[in-house]
Design a protein around this motif. Sequence first.
Motif, PDB file in Angstrom:
ATOM      1  N   ALA A   1       3.286  -0.786   3.971  1.00  0.00           N
ATOM      2  CA  ALA A   1       2.632   0.510   3.787  1.00  0.00           C
ATOM      3  C   ALA A   1       3.711   1.585   3.766  1.00  0.00           C
ATOM      4  CB  ALA A   1       1.628   0.780   4.904  1.00  0.00           C
ATOM      5  N   TYR A   2       3.830   2.256   2.643  1.00  0.00           N
ATOM      6  CA  TYR A   2       4.886   3.242   2.438  1.00  0.00           C
ATOM      7  C   TYR A   2       4.289   4.620   2.200  1.00  0.00           C
ATOM      8  CZ  TYR A   2       7.826  -0.864   1.716  1.00  0.00           C
ATOM      9  OH  TYR A   2       8.487  -2.057   1.877  1.00  0.00           O
ATOM     10  N   ALA A   3       4.853   5.609   2.860  1.00  0.00           N
ATOM     11  CA  ALA A   3       4.469   6.995   2.578  1.00  0.00           C
ATOM     12  C   ALA A   3       4.950   7.380   1.187  1.00  0.00           C
ATOM     13  CB  ALA A   3       5.091   7.927   3.611  1.00  0.00           C
TER      14      ALA A   3
ATOM     15  N   SER B   1       7.984   0.019   7.974  1.00  0.00           N
ATOM     16  CA  SER B   1       6.893   0.040   6.991  1.00  0.00           C
ATOM     17  C   SER B   1       6.327  -1.341   6.682  1.00  0.00           C
ATOM     18  CB  SER B   1       7.396   0.675   5.684  1.00  0.00           C
ATOM     19  OG  SER B   1       7.837   2.003   5.900  1.00  0.00           O
ATOM     20  N   ASN B   2       6.614  -2.337   7.513  1.00  0.00           N
ATOM     21  CA  ASN B   2       6.223  -3.710   7.204  1.00  0.00           C
ATOM     22  C   ASN B   2       5.646  -4.421   8.417  1.00  0.00           C
ATOM     23  OD1 ASN B   2       7.385  -4.544   4.308  1.00  0.00           O
ATOM     24  ND2 ASN B   2       8.757  -3.048   5.254  1.00  0.00           N
TER      25      ASN B   2
ATOM     26  N   LEU C   1       0.844  -1.190   0.000  1.00  0.00           N
ATOM     27  CA  LEU C   1       0.000   0.000   0.000  1.00  0.00           C
ATOM     28  C   LEU C   1       0.884   1.246   0.000  1.00  0.00           C
ATOM     29  CD1 LEU C   1      -2.636  -1.003   2.717  1.00  0.00           C
ATOM     30  CD2 LEU C   1      -2.899  -1.139   0.232  1.00  0.00           C
ATOM     31  N   ILE C   2       0.356   2.323  -0.567  1.00  0.00           N
ATOM     32  CA  ILE C   2       1.007   3.637  -0.530  1.00  0.00           C
ATOM     33  C   ILE C   2       0.013   4.617   0.063  1.00  0.00           C
ATOM     34  CG2 ILE C   2       1.853   5.567  -1.940  1.00  0.00           C
ATOM     35  CD1 ILE C   2       2.985   3.586  -3.898  1.00  0.00           C
ATOM     36  N   TYR C   3       0.487   5.451   0.989  1.00  0.00           N
ATOM     37  CA  TYR C   3      -0.407   6.447   1.583  1.00  0.00           C
ATOM     38  C   TYR C   3       0.169   7.844   1.419  1.00  0.00           C
ATOM     39  CZ  TYR C   3       2.807   6.054   5.615  1.00  0.00           C
ATOM     40  OH  TYR C   3       3.908   6.033   6.426  1.00  0.00           O
ATOM     41  N   GLY C   4      -0.760   8.821   1.418  1.00  0.00           N
ATOM     42  CA  GLY C   4      -0.344  10.221   1.324  1.00  0.00           C
ATOM     43  C   GLY C   4      -0.341  10.766  -0.085  1.00  0.00           C
ATOM     44  N   ALA C   5      -1.037  10.108  -1.015  1.00  0.00           N
ATOM     45  CA  ALA C   5      -1.099  10.627  -2.382  1.00  0.00           C
ATOM     46  C   ALA C   5      -1.858  11.952  -2.410  1.00  0.00           C
ATOM     47  CB  ALA C   5      -1.797   9.613  -3.288  1.00  0.00           C
ATOM     48  N   PRO C   6      -1.537  12.820  -3.357  1.00  0.00           N
ATOM     49  CA  PRO C   6      -2.291  14.072  -3.466  1.00  0.00           C
ATOM     50  C   PRO C   6      -3.796  13.809  -3.564  1.00  0.00           C
ATOM     51  CG  PRO C   6      -0.374  14.151  -4.896  1.00  0.00           C
ATOM     52  CD  PRO C   6      -0.446  12.750  -4.360  1.00  0.00           C
TER      53      PRO C   6
END
Length: 416
Positions: free
Chosen positions: A222-224, A272-273, A193-198
């Motif tokens: 989960a990566y910023a 992140s894991n 997962l990726i978080y913090g997208a515009p």
Amino acid sequence: MPSALPIGDPAPADGALPASVLVGAEDRALGVYLHVPFCRVRCGYCDFNTYTADQLRGAKRSDFAGQAAQEVALARRVLDAAGLPARPASTVFFGGGTPTLLPAPDLAHMLGAVRASIGLAPGAEITTEANPDSVDAAALRTLADAGFTRVSFGMQSAVPHVLEVLDRTHDPERVPLVVGWAREAGLDVSLDLIYGAPGESLEDWSRSLDAALALEPDHLSAYALIVEEGTALARRIRSGEVLQPDDDLQADMYELADERLAAAGYDWYEVSNWARRPDARSRHNLAYWTGEDWWGVGPGAHSHVGGVRWWNVKHPAAYAQRLTAGLSPAAGRETLDDATRAVERVLLETRLADGMPVDRLDAAGRRAVAGLIADGLVEPSSAFRGRVVLTRSGRLLADAVVRRLLPLEAALDPAT
């Protein structure tokens, strides 16, 4: 475009390694990373060494499995010539790019080359990354039959507008299908997962966590989102088309993820894991974080053996030309001195739930631990037992923690 290769010393044409790699080799595991540098489209945030069909300049995807097998055979010759003990691979990881853009039999062929030239340790962890729209049930069965044990799906988000801003092409409704097919094939499942997208809200992120947890993956990352210079996303932000990710919101998202994952029975083992059980942790990534040896196969792939680090030429056409000429594809390398290796151990092991031994630190670093405990960034009970383990707040500020543990010039040296 992909980021630039590091600046280092010239690499020997035959890939030969110095005698220094023998020191402690019996105590280090060996892993193999195979970089498959192909993507259907380039995601706007990505600066990895990947190429779409119109960027290959004569290189062919259909030739790649054979070229990778050539480098695997070269690895065996180089390791033997250095006098290193025969160590079968304990982990094999196919990354990219999108490895599963290649037909499953090609990936099986590459794994077969590793098995034939280097060997596979009993119980070896063998992973491929995959996009949800790049595999079907038959492909996953073929991979499992070839010996793959694990698949890591690039889910990124369950929210369509977030996937759109990330330039991801899959339908979020396909993720449950591919997870089900992987389980039917007997593969462990990891979701990225990726978080913090515009434009992504905390509610959007909560929805993605709900969707991921409902699938009960064995492992979750989960990566910023990081905006890398030179990417399409960086240009969109600079032009004002989309907003820069908000650091405070990303911190809230991380805390929400950690709370939700802990409540669902997932333990964090690296910043992140998270994994549902200890044997579901990514052993391949742990080998990076704990300083084991690995050989990176493919264009732009990085390797590390006994304190010697090297990296391959970036473009698939240049990579093919080097191998066809009987040369190592390595473009450059560096030999890490003891001080640099010690700094790297602090940088990486501090991120692990198992922590870092306090005795890795110099006197100033050991004194800094007390202040980090007082600031709520390091677990006091672990520190009293001789290990630096980050609290949740410490994980959010991991880089700042490292700067306090290390001499300023070492912590900030871009070479480390």
